[in-house]
Scaffold this motif. Sequence first.
Motif, short mmCIF file in Angstrom:
data_model
loop_
_atom_site.label_atom_id
_atom_site.label_comp_id
_atom_site.label_asym_id
_atom_site.label_seq_id
_atom_site.Cartn_x
_atom_site.Cartn_y
_atom_site.Cartn_z
N TRP A 66 0.83 -1.21 0.00
CA TRP A 66 0.00 0.00 0.00
C TRP A 66 0.87 1.26 0.00
N LEU A 67 1.86 1.32 0.90
CA LEU A 67 2.70 2.52 0.98
C LEU A 67 3.66 2.63 -0.21
N VAL A 68 4.19 1.49 -0.68
CA VAL A 68 5.07 1.53 -1.86
C VAL A 68 4.28 2.04 -3.06
N GLY A 69 3.03 1.63 -3.17
CA GLY A 69 2.17 2.13 -4.25
C GLY A 69 1.93 3.62 -4.15
N ARG A 70 1.71 4.10 -2.95
CA ARG A 70 1.49 5.54 -2.76
C ARG A 70 2.74 6.33 -3.14
N MET A 71 3.91 5.81 -2.77
CA MET A 71 5.14 6.52 -3.11
C MET A 71 5.39 6.53 -4.62
N ALA A 72 5.08 5.43 -5.30
CA ALA A 72 5.24 5.39 -6.75
C ALA A 72 4.24 6.32 -7.43
N ALA A 73 3.06 6.46 -6.86
CA ALA A 73 2.04 7.34 -7.45
C ALA A 73 2.45 8.80 -7.41
N GLN A 79 10.96 7.19 -8.79
CA GLN A 79 10.40 7.86 -9.96
C GLN A 79 8.88 7.71 -9.98
N LYS A 80 8.19 8.77 -10.35
CA LYS A 80 6.74 8.72 -10.44
C LYS A 80 6.33 7.78 -11.55
N ASP A 81 5.49 6.80 -11.23
CA ASP A 81 5.12 5.77 -12.19
C ASP A 81 3.71 5.27 -11.86
N PRO A 82 2.68 5.82 -12.51
CA PRO A 82 1.31 5.44 -12.18
C PRO A 82 1.01 3.97 -12.44
N ILE A 83 1.64 3.36 -13.45
CA ILE A 83 1.40 1.95 -13.72
C ILE A 83 1.91 1.09 -12.57
N THR A 84 3.17 1.31 -12.18
CA THR A 84 3.74 0.57 -11.05
C THR A 84 2.95 0.83 -9.77
N ALA A 85 2.56 2.08 -9.59
CA ALA A 85 1.79 2.42 -8.39
C ALA A 85 0.49 1.64 -8.34
N LEU A 86 -0.22 1.59 -9.47
CA LEU A 86 -1.51 0.90 -9.49
C LEU A 86 -1.34 -0.60 -9.28
N VAL A 87 -0.27 -1.18 -9.82
CA VAL A 87 -0.02 -2.61 -9.58
C VAL A 87 0.13 -2.88 -8.09
N ILE A 107 -5.92 6.83 -9.60
CA ILE A 107 -5.05 6.54 -10.74
C ILE A 107 -5.86 5.97 -11.90
N GLU A 108 -6.79 5.08 -11.60
CA GLU A 108 -7.60 4.45 -12.65
C GLU A 108 -8.36 5.49 -13.47
N ALA A 109 -8.76 6.58 -12.84
CA ALA A 109 -9.53 7.61 -13.54
C ALA A 109 -8.73 8.27 -14.65
N SER A 110 -7.39 8.16 -14.60
CA SER A 110 -6.56 8.83 -15.60
C SER A 110 -5.90 7.85 -16.58
N LEU A 111 -6.21 6.56 -16.46
CA LEU A 111 -5.57 5.56 -17.32
C LEU A 111 -6.42 5.24 -18.54
N GLY A 112 -5.75 4.98 -19.65
CA GLY A 112 -6.44 4.49 -20.83
C GLY A 112 -6.49 2.97 -20.81
N MET A 113 -7.08 2.38 -21.85
CA MET A 113 -7.24 0.92 -21.89
C MET A 113 -5.89 0.22 -21.94
N ASP A 114 -4.90 0.78 -22.64
CA ASP A 114 -3.58 0.15 -22.68
C ASP A 114 -2.97 0.09 -21.29
N GLY A 115 -3.17 1.16 -20.53
CA GLY A 115 -2.64 1.18 -19.17
C GLY A 115 -3.30 0.13 -18.29
N PHE A 116 -4.61 -0.02 -18.41
CA PHE A 116 -5.33 -1.02 -17.64
C PHE A 116 -4.82 -2.43 -17.98
N GLU A 117 -4.59 -2.69 -19.26
CA GLU A 117 -4.13 -4.01 -19.67
C GLU A 117 -2.73 -4.29 -19.14
N THR A 118 -1.87 -3.29 -19.15
CA THR A 118 -0.52 -3.45 -18.61
C THR A 118 -0.57 -3.76 -17.12
#
Length: 395
Positions: A66-73, A79-87, A107-118
């Motif tokens: 949970w906290l590692v995700g928040r830091m990545a977000a 480094q800021k990385d919304p994909i890694t954060a969401l994972v 984060i999901e509100a700003s992702l496209g379909m490619d991001g969701f699939e990744t």
Amino acid sequence: MLRITLICLALIVSAEAAQAAPSSCYGLDLAAAWKHGYDSFASGDYDTAQDVLLPLADNGFAPAQWLVGRMAADGLGTQKDPITALVWLKLAGAGQIKQARPYASKIEASLGMDGFETVRLRQESWRAKRTASCQNSGPIPTALGDNGSTKKSPQQLMQWWNDFIADAIDRRPEAIPYLLTLPQVGFVSGLANASIVRYKGQPILLVNESLAERTMPEALEAVLPAAREVINEIALAAVITAPVETYKGRTLRGFAAGDNQAFLTLMRRAIDMSVKLPPPLRQKAERISEIRYEPAFVHGASVADSMAGIFIEDTSIRGGGYVAFKTNPAMTSPANALISLLAGATFAAHPGQGDSQSLQCIISKDALQAAKALDMGAQIEDRFSRTIGKQNCVN
């Protein structure tokens, strides 16, 4: 009552101990590392937080994920990385950390379909890494016991548990931080496959002895969710202060790992509703001076505790104790919550008398009166009337 002495896991450790490098990913070392990592995160020392929490996240510890995700977000210590954060946030959510959901939704509100699939592919392919701190499992630091009603002997149950742990470590390494950090396991018959009770505020995992007759994978699927609830609860309680408020003369105490807003809202409404009760019942409900949110978690087919609230004797509290509210506040009506306060007041007025038939009759009759005064409907009134009849209560 379990015939064993409760051994509590001390998650609040000294500052000196918290600075030591953890030697394993479970038990007191896990507790120290988690507390150190959280405190570093809260104080803005994100580099240290990353160093401490990332190995725990890699090992499958959901609070750390949970906290590692928040830091990545937010790019904190990394480094800021919304994909890694969401994972990480989705892994934490799957690990039963409810606090991860709001950050994931943002984060999901700003992702496209490619991001969701990744994210989906990375989440599905994730496996615990078993970092160096998690290689040597060592002894199982768990107190085991039975409640005296099991068919299998304590020796048989202990042998099964050791075999179960060894299999789980090989099969699901992410289970290690949870199964090897459990402070106490009790074996029972007739309850859910795995459920959680609390003794003096500390959670205990209860395991149905029938799981010893199942395959190891089946037993793991039944036990692991409950084990996560126990350890996540202890971990969050060590770093998060649950809300406490006074409302119309009553103290309401939340739960570090729970839905506190729903609980506080429910209890305020229940207290407000008490003015509709007949004076004797209203005065009775007022005897309860403190209500605590202590949810009961059940992970099998049967409910270990069907009461919404249980009275816990504590002479340090005005009225002789407090009501521990057990059920999901989002799924409970204020009227039923008020009835649970009346039940608690009955136990408060008869300390040490247990759950006798006479007390159950008083509780049922109070519930019927309350149902009528609160206009809960003919169906509810009829249910309480039938209960009184089944209990052979004397008018």
